[in-house]
Design a protein around this motif. Sequence first.
Motif, short mmCIF file in Angstrom:
data_model
loop_
_atom_site.label_atom_id
_atom_site.label_comp_id
_atom_site.label_asym_id
_atom_site.label_seq_id
_atom_site.Cartn_x
_atom_site.Cartn_y
_atom_site.Cartn_z
N TYR A 77 34.01 21.22 -4.12
CA TYR A 77 34.94 22.07 -3.37
C TYR A 77 35.27 23.33 -4.16
CZ TYR A 77 38.97 23.58 -0.69
OH TYR A 77 39.84 24.32 0.06
N LYS A 78 35.43 23.18 -5.45
CA LYS A 78 35.75 24.34 -6.29
C LYS A 78 34.57 25.31 -6.34
CE LYS A 78 37.83 25.31 -10.78
NZ LYS A 78 38.28 24.73 -12.05
N ALA A 79 33.36 24.77 -6.36
CA ALA A 79 32.16 25.60 -6.41
C ALA A 79 31.93 26.31 -5.07
CB ALA A 79 30.94 24.77 -6.78
N GLU A 80 32.24 25.61 -3.99
CA GLU A 80 32.04 26.18 -2.66
C GLU A 80 33.17 25.69 -1.75
OE1 GLU A 80 28.66 26.35 0.84
OE2 GLU A 80 28.10 25.59 -1.13
N ALA A 81 34.21 26.46 -1.67
CA ALA A 81 35.42 26.06 -0.94
C ALA A 81 35.23 26.26 0.56
CB ALA A 81 36.62 26.85 -1.44
N ASN A 82 34.56 25.30 1.18
CA ASN A 82 34.38 25.34 2.63
C ASN A 82 34.99 24.09 3.26
OD1 ASN A 82 32.45 23.22 2.45
ND2 ASN A 82 30.83 24.70 2.08
N GLU A 83 35.06 24.07 4.56
CA GLU A 83 35.71 22.97 5.26
C GLU A 83 34.96 21.65 5.07
OE1 GLU A 83 38.63 21.05 7.09
OE2 GLU A 83 38.64 23.09 6.38
N SER A 84 33.66 21.70 5.01
CA SER A 84 32.87 20.49 4.81
C SER A 84 33.19 19.84 3.46
CB SER A 84 31.37 20.84 4.87
OG SER A 84 30.61 19.72 4.53
N ASN A 85 33.26 20.64 2.41
CA ASN A 85 33.57 20.10 1.09
C ASN A 85 35.03 19.64 0.99
OD1 ASN A 85 31.02 20.29 0.01
ND2 ASN A 85 31.35 22.31 -0.85
N ARG A 86 35.92 20.32 1.70
CA ARG A 86 37.32 19.91 1.71
C ARG A 86 37.45 18.54 2.39
NH1 ARG A 86 40.98 18.39 4.27
NH2 ARG A 86 39.94 18.82 6.21
N HIS A 87 36.74 18.37 3.50
CA HIS A 87 36.77 17.08 4.21
C HIS A 87 36.13 15.99 3.34
CE1 HIS A 87 36.97 14.32 7.53
NE2 HIS A 87 35.71 14.05 7.36
N LYS A 88 35.03 16.32 2.70
CA LYS A 88 34.37 15.35 1.81
C LYS A 88 35.31 14.92 0.69
CE LYS A 88 30.71 15.22 -1.63
NZ LYS A 88 29.75 16.03 -2.37
N LEU A 89 36.05 15.85 0.14
CA LEU A 89 37.01 15.54 -0.91
C LEU A 89 38.11 14.62 -0.38
CD1 LEU A 89 38.37 15.84 -3.67
CD2 LEU A 89 39.29 18.04 -2.89
N ALA A 90 38.68 14.94 0.77
CA ALA A 90 39.73 14.10 1.34
C ALA A 90 39.23 12.69 1.64
CB ALA A 90 40.28 14.75 2.61
N LYS A 91 38.02 12.58 2.16
CA LYS A 91 37.43 11.27 2.46
C LYS A 91 37.16 10.50 1.17
CE LYS A 91 33.74 9.01 5.07
NZ LYS A 91 33.91 7.82 4.32
N THR A 92 36.67 11.17 0.15
CA THR A 92 36.41 10.52 -1.13
C THR A 92 37.72 10.00 -1.74
OG1 THR A 92 34.48 11.92 -1.51
CG2 THR A 92 35.43 10.84 -3.44
N GLN A 93 38.77 10.80 -1.65
CA GLN A 93 40.06 10.36 -2.18
C GLN A 93 40.55 9.13 -1.42
OE1 GLN A 93 41.99 14.16 -1.63
NE2 GLN A 93 42.12 14.50 -3.83
N ALA A 94 40.44 9.14 -0.10
CA ALA A 94 40.89 8.01 0.71
C ALA A 94 40.07 6.75 0.42
CB ALA A 94 40.79 8.35 2.19
N ASP A 95 38.76 6.89 0.36
CA ASP A 95 37.88 5.75 0.09
C ASP A 95 38.13 5.17 -1.29
OD1 ASP A 95 36.78 6.10 2.61
OD2 ASP A 95 34.95 7.07 1.87
N THR A 96 38.32 6.03 -2.26
CA THR A 96 38.55 5.59 -3.63
C THR A 96 39.87 4.83 -3.74
OG1 THR A 96 37.24 7.39 -4.54
CG2 THR A 96 38.84 6.38 -6.01
N ALA A 97 40.92 5.39 -3.16
CA ALA A 97 42.23 4.71 -3.19
C ALA A 97 42.14 3.35 -2.49
CB ALA A 97 43.28 5.59 -2.53
#
Length: 188
Positions: free
Chosen positions: A74-94
């Motif tokens: 997300y930091k390298a390419e701040a787009n909506e797809s990477n933001r969603h991927k980050l949110a999903k990764t956080q949810a799955d990890t938790a």
Amino acid sequence: MPLNSKIFAVCAAAMMVSSAFALTPTEKKVEKERISAEYKSAKEQCKALKGNAQDVCELQAKGHEKVALAQLDYKAEANESNRHKLAKTQADTAYDIAKEQCDDRTGNDKDVCKKDAQAAHVKALEVAKMAEVRNDPAAKPSDMANARKDASDKTREADYKAVKERCDALNGDAKDACTTDAKRRFGQ
């Protein structure tokens, strides 16, 4: 939400806010190497633990690595797809960590713990989906309304399952009253 998950979420949010500028390929490579080294170090520290504590520790280390890599993308390419991927990764990890923490419990307490973890996971995923729709420039107001309704339905269903699992610990009339109340509260 356990304290570790809350701290994890706050740190993740802070790192997202600090990502004002895109990374060069060299900076990204260096960051990946740092993340990998941190993961290996954290996993090594888990070896001192035994049983489920070790399993939880290893999942936390792996989860931190996954989230850090998603944040890096997300930091390298701040787009909506990477933001969603980050949110999903956080949810799955938790969710994975919370489920593993439930293994220290037994019987209905373990089942309730897992249902609570699942409900929290569903909520986090639905928030991410709603944010994705909200930030989509092509989305219509009806799309957001549908996303809210879908999120509400899925969250209510997950909450109902968690409360129903709590009712299973009761007996007789108390169990029946608890189940009836849960059905009424969650529209089941």
